[in-house]
Structures are given as structure tokens and as C-alpha cells.
Design a protein around this motif. Structure first.
Motif, PDB file in Angstrom:
ATOM      1  N   ARG A  98       0.838  -1.198   0.000  1.00 25.43           N
ATOM      2  CA  ARG A  98       0.000   0.000   0.000  1.00 25.43           C
ATOM      3  C   ARG A  98       0.878   1.254   0.000  1.00 25.43           C
ATOM      4  N   LEU A 102       0.926   4.315  -2.656  1.00 27.62           N
ATOM      5  CA  LEU A 102       0.664   5.672  -2.188  1.00 27.62           C
ATOM      6  C   LEU A 102       1.845   6.591  -2.485  1.00 27.62           C
ATOM      7  N   LEU A 103       3.038   6.070  -2.286  1.00 27.55           N
ATOM      8  CA  LEU A 103       4.228   6.917  -2.448  1.00 27.55           C
ATOM      9  C   LEU A 103       4.791   6.856  -3.854  1.00 27.55           C
TER      10      LEU A 103
ATOM     11  N   GLU B   5      -5.014  -3.679  18.416  1.00 21.72           N
ATOM     12  CA  GLU B   5      -4.892  -3.650  19.873  1.00 21.72           C
ATOM     13  C   GLU B   5      -3.642  -2.928  20.368  1.00 21.72           C
ATOM     14  N   GLU B   7      -1.788  -0.544  19.157  1.00 22.75           N
ATOM     15  CA  GLU B   7      -1.440   0.819  18.763  1.00 22.75           C
ATOM     16  C   GLU B   7      -2.490   1.763  19.327  1.00 22.75           C
ATOM     17  N   ALA B   8      -2.045   2.930  19.744  1.00 28.28           N
ATOM     18  CA  ALA B   8      -2.971   3.894  20.332  1.00 28.28           C
ATOM     19  C   ALA B   8      -4.072   4.230  19.334  1.00 28.28           C
ATOM     20  N   ILE B   9      -5.289   4.279  19.851  1.00 22.51           N
ATOM     21  CA  ILE B   9      -6.426   4.511  18.972  1.00 22.51           C
ATOM     22  C   ILE B   9      -6.307   5.861  18.276  1.00 22.51           C
ATOM     23  N   GLU B  19      -4.878   8.768   5.404  1.00 30.33           N
ATOM     24  CA  GLU B  19      -5.242   7.992   4.216  1.00 30.33           C
ATOM     25  C   GLU B  19      -6.272   8.752   3.384  1.00 30.33           C
ATOM     26  N   LEU B  22      -4.597  11.548   1.562  1.00 28.24           N
ATOM     27  CA  LEU B  22      -3.721  11.086   0.480  1.00 28.24           C
ATOM     28  C   LEU B  22      -4.535  10.536  -0.687  1.00 28.24           C
ATOM     29  N   LEU B  23      -5.607   9.830  -0.351  1.00 26.58           N
ATOM     30  CA  LEU B  23      -6.415   9.224  -1.405  1.00 26.58           C
ATOM     31  C   LEU B  23      -7.388  10.216  -2.035  1.00 26.58           C
ATOM     32  N   LYS B  81       2.946  13.076   2.256  1.00 28.62           N
ATOM     33  CA  LYS B  81       3.765  12.208   1.423  1.00 28.62           C
ATOM     34  C   LYS B  81       5.232  12.289   1.855  1.00 28.62           C
ATOM     35  N   ARG B  84       5.755  10.423   5.117  1.00 29.24           N
ATOM     36  CA  ARG B  84       5.696   8.982   4.923  1.00 29.24           C
ATOM     37  C   ARG B  84       6.920   8.476   4.205  1.00 29.24           C
ATOM     38  N   LYS B  85       7.340   9.213   3.193  1.00 29.13           N
ATOM     39  CA  LYS B  85       8.474   8.747   2.409  1.00 29.13           C
ATOM     40  C   LYS B  85       9.730   8.693   3.278  1.00 29.13           C
ATOM     41  N   PHE B  88       9.411   5.792   5.499  1.00 30.29           N
ATOM     42  CA  PHE B  88       9.460   4.551   4.721  1.00 30.29           C
ATOM     43  C   PHE B  88      10.889   4.204   4.328  1.00 30.29           C
ATOM     44  N   GLU B  92      11.317   1.751   7.538  1.00 33.67           N
ATOM     45  CA  GLU B  92      10.575   0.553   7.137  1.00 33.67           C
ATOM     46  C   GLU B  92      11.332  -0.279   6.122  1.00 33.67           C
TER      47      GLU B  92
ATOM     48  N   ARG D  66      -9.181  -0.428  26.013  1.00 31.50           N
ATOM     49  CA  ARG D  66      -8.146   0.522  26.397  1.00 31.50           C
ATOM     50  C   ARG D  66      -8.686   1.739  27.118  1.00 31.50           C
TER      51      ARG D  66
END
Lengths: 125, 125, 125, 125
Positions: A98, A102-103, B5, B7-9, B19, B22-23, B81, B84-85, B88, B92, D66
Motif C-alpha cells: 500500500r 501511495l508513495l 490492539e 497501537e494507540a487509537i 489515508e 492522500l487518497l 507524502k 511517509r516517504k 518509509f 521501514e 483501552r
DNA sequence: GTGGTCTAGACCACC
DNA sequence: GTGGTCTAGACCACA
């Protein structure tokens, strides 16, 4: 060892142990460092190491021999790999794809970077 | 919406908003849903949505017009972007490569899976 | 011999010795295996067997002749039986009954299972 | 609440919670007492209650929302019953039968005692 | 308010 | 020596 701020220390210790097992530094069926020993090595409270070991024991990656210590389970490597692979294919990979879309990064660019990565990291020690 | 679960809501809500931006679902300079509205949509406490919005505001992705609501910043898309880049490529991707090596997955397999992924996800409603 | 995880090994060894006495495998007033012998049989630390023997000695089920070994007390069988009966009627039975009620198991089912149990276990080598 | 000496307090708390669920005192999907609340009720350290809750969470008997608290899982009762039944039929019952034979107690005597037990315990409060 | 983590230090049973 | 449990008290993120 330094710990990241945003992740529980005991989980980082568990991950550290996992790496050692996957990389073969802690061999199959070996005794792993005692709770106190590792705690003093890593400069944390023994309870924190204990939690990490309990966590791994719950995943059946290590087992306890009463009064003697913790030992690596005979199939620890496979189990760890299975856990990782499941997580990787089920969550990380789709997320990764994804992000590519996106990127607007192409598969070819990834391939190139991978080759660079291998060159940089493949002659350690 | 279901939340993971571990990750903080509020971070998950922030990601969800990201998202949408971006979308292009939430257009540039548009007003985004009010805190209360989104909270009731997502079945969470308004405070939690507020934290997500504050988080995005801190990154200058959305801006607050007092008494009116939150609006998407004019350069939101580029900023998101860029964030994220950076994340990433810096974190990542190396992590991704390490996993490939550890789990013994080839680049070719990834390529194949990517093509499958595109086919499966390229006909959205 | 395999040990249950949640019970002290020395108590399990003591129970094992008790069984042997009750079943007559270790006859009245006989010498029982030496600490070292039993330890190597059971693959445990001699200290652990020692603790089991001390435990039984405390209950006057076995007696120590210095330099010679441990011997079964003359009234060992009766004593063991008395201990067990007291424990059984006082603690296990009420607990057993409570479980029957909670798990909705009838006395008839128990009876049937008991008959099966006898058939399965009554032809020992 | 008083605790037995030979069993970990957190396990006794977990068992206590289990009873409350099985007996319906804590209804399906209800919120259970907060960690701090139960800790002060039972006069133990919050950490100890926390361990009990973690234990139950691991068995999927309770779940965490949570920042709100712990809640009884929708199928908690069945799960608890299944756990108990498995343990009962697999371990306790055979052990029980062995004791009957060793102690020369007849099934009829058990039956009689069971009827007495029911009479004594069936008109509580 | 809730749970989650961590420390320091203690005591215990067990091998 | 080993792990296991518990306390007291702290600090944090989250809802």
C-alpha cells in the motif's frame, strides 16, 4: 544495550533474545542467561527480564527447568520463524505494498535498493 | 472501524485521516468531519478524536478555524507524502530487507505477490 | 519418570515412593533404594531425592539407619493410608463434589466411568 | 478474602474471578472491577491483581478495552467450563478413582456421601 | 478515571 | 545457585 523509548523494555529484551536464537548465537536446547545475570548485563531490574522470559515461555520458545534455569526449546527457531512469517505476510507485506502505491515507488526501485542493502550489510565482522 | 490492539487509537484515527487525505477522499482545503461527528462514527470518545486532530495539527496537515472546525492544509498532501516517504525509506525499508533475509524470502517472490496484490486491489468500488 | 510442572519434584518423588509402599512393591521393613540410586534412576539431583526421603521420614513412613540406608517403617502402610484417607475425605471429596455440581456431571456418569476405569486398569502386567 | 499459603495469590484471585463468572455474579460482557478497586477490596498490591487479570486475559476469559477497563468475554463461561472439564476428566477423575481403589472406598459410599453433601449445601443463605 | 511498565528490594521454595 | 511472587511506590499513555 540501549532501549527504544516507545516500546516496552521487556518486549525489546524478548526480541533481543529472539534475534539471538534466530541467528544461532544461543544454540538450540542451550541454557540461556539467568534472569539476574541478564538483568545486570542489560542494566535493568530482574523483574523486567523475568517478564521477557515469561513472554517467551508463553510462546513456547524457551522452557524452564526448575531450579536450574531457562533453556531454548528444541524447535524454538522454527516457532520464531513461523511467528515472524505469519506477521510478515499477513500484515507487513500488504502495508508495504500500500505504501508503494501511495508513495509511487516502483518495484524496480525497491530491487535496486535491496541490492545496495545487501552489499552494505553482507560483509559484517 | 476496528482498531488494532497494540497501537494507540488516536494514532490509528490520525492514520485513517491521513489515508483519506492522500487518497483524495478529503479534498484539499476542505472542512473535515467535526470531532463529535467522527467520534460517533467511529464509536470512540470525542477526546480521542480530538487528540488525533491535535496530532495532525502539530504536523500542520490540518488547521483549526476557531468556532468553525478543522480544515485540510493547502499543502497537506505533499507534507503527508514527505513524512511517509522519509519514514518509509529510513526505517521501514531497511527493516523490510532484514526480514526478507531472515525469513529467506526472495525478491522475486515479493514481485509476484505484488502483482497479485495489485490485481486484487485495483478494482475498488 | 516425568514430573508435573506445577508441583515440587521432591513431593512427586515422595508420592511415588508412597505408591510403591501402598501397592506393596516396596515391602514392609525393606530397605528402599539409596538416595543416589533413585536419583540416577529418576534423572534428578540427589539433593532432591534426599528432600523427598526427609519428608517421608518426618511423617515416620520411612526410617534412617545411619550408614546403611532408609527402611520402610513397620506400620508404614497403615500410616500412609490414614494420611491419605484423612486428606481424601476432608479436602478432595468436597472439592470433587463441588466440581460435579459446577460441571453438571451426574453421579451415574461417574459410576459408569469408574467401571470403565476398573476394566482398563485391572489387568496390570 | 483470605488466601491459602501454598498457592500464589494472583492465581487465587484469578480463580476467585473465575468463580464469580461461572456463578453468574459477574455477568457476561460486564465490566469487572478495576485493578485498583479490586486490589483495595482484597487488600493486595495492584500489581498482584494485574497479574491475575493478565492471566485471565491470556486465557481469553476477559478482554481489555483501552483506557476503560476489563470486560468479561462473551464466551467466558463456556471457556472456563471447558478448561475445568478438561482438567477434571483428564487428571482429577483418574486420580480420584485410583484413590478409591487404594483406600478401599466403594462407589456406594461415595454416593451416600454425595447425597449428604447436597443436602448440607443446597439451602445456602 | 483506566491499564501498563518499571524499579528497588524483599522473601520464598526449589535444585 | 535458580526462578517465582509480592509489595510499595512511581511515572506514563490513553480514553
Amino acid at each position: 544495550m540501549e532501549f527504544r523509548e516507545n516500546e516496552a523494555i521487556y518486549l525489546q529484551i524478548a526480541a533481543y533474545a529472539g534475534e539471538n536464537i534466530l541467528l544461532g548465537k544461543w544454540g538450540q536446547e542451550d541454557k540461556i542467561p539467568s534472569v539476574r545475570e541478564l538483568a545486570s548485563d542489560l542494566q535493568v531490574n530482574p523483574n523486567t527480564v523475568m517478564r521477557a522470559y515469561e513472554f517467551l515461555q508463553g510462546k513456547e520458545v524457551i522452557v524452564n527447568k526448575r531450579g536450574i534455569g531457562f533453556f531454548i526449546a528444541s524447535d524454538a527457531k522454527q516457532k520464531l520463524k513461523a511467528y515472524r512469517k505469519e506477521d510478515f505476510l499477513g500484515h507487513e507485506l500488504p502495508e508495504f505494498f500500500r505504501n508503494l502505491l501511495l508513495l509511487e515507488i516502483t518495484m524496480d526501485e525497491i530491487k535496486t535498493r535491496f541490492e545496495t542493502f545487501i552489499v552494505e550489510n553482507n560483509q559484517p565482522k
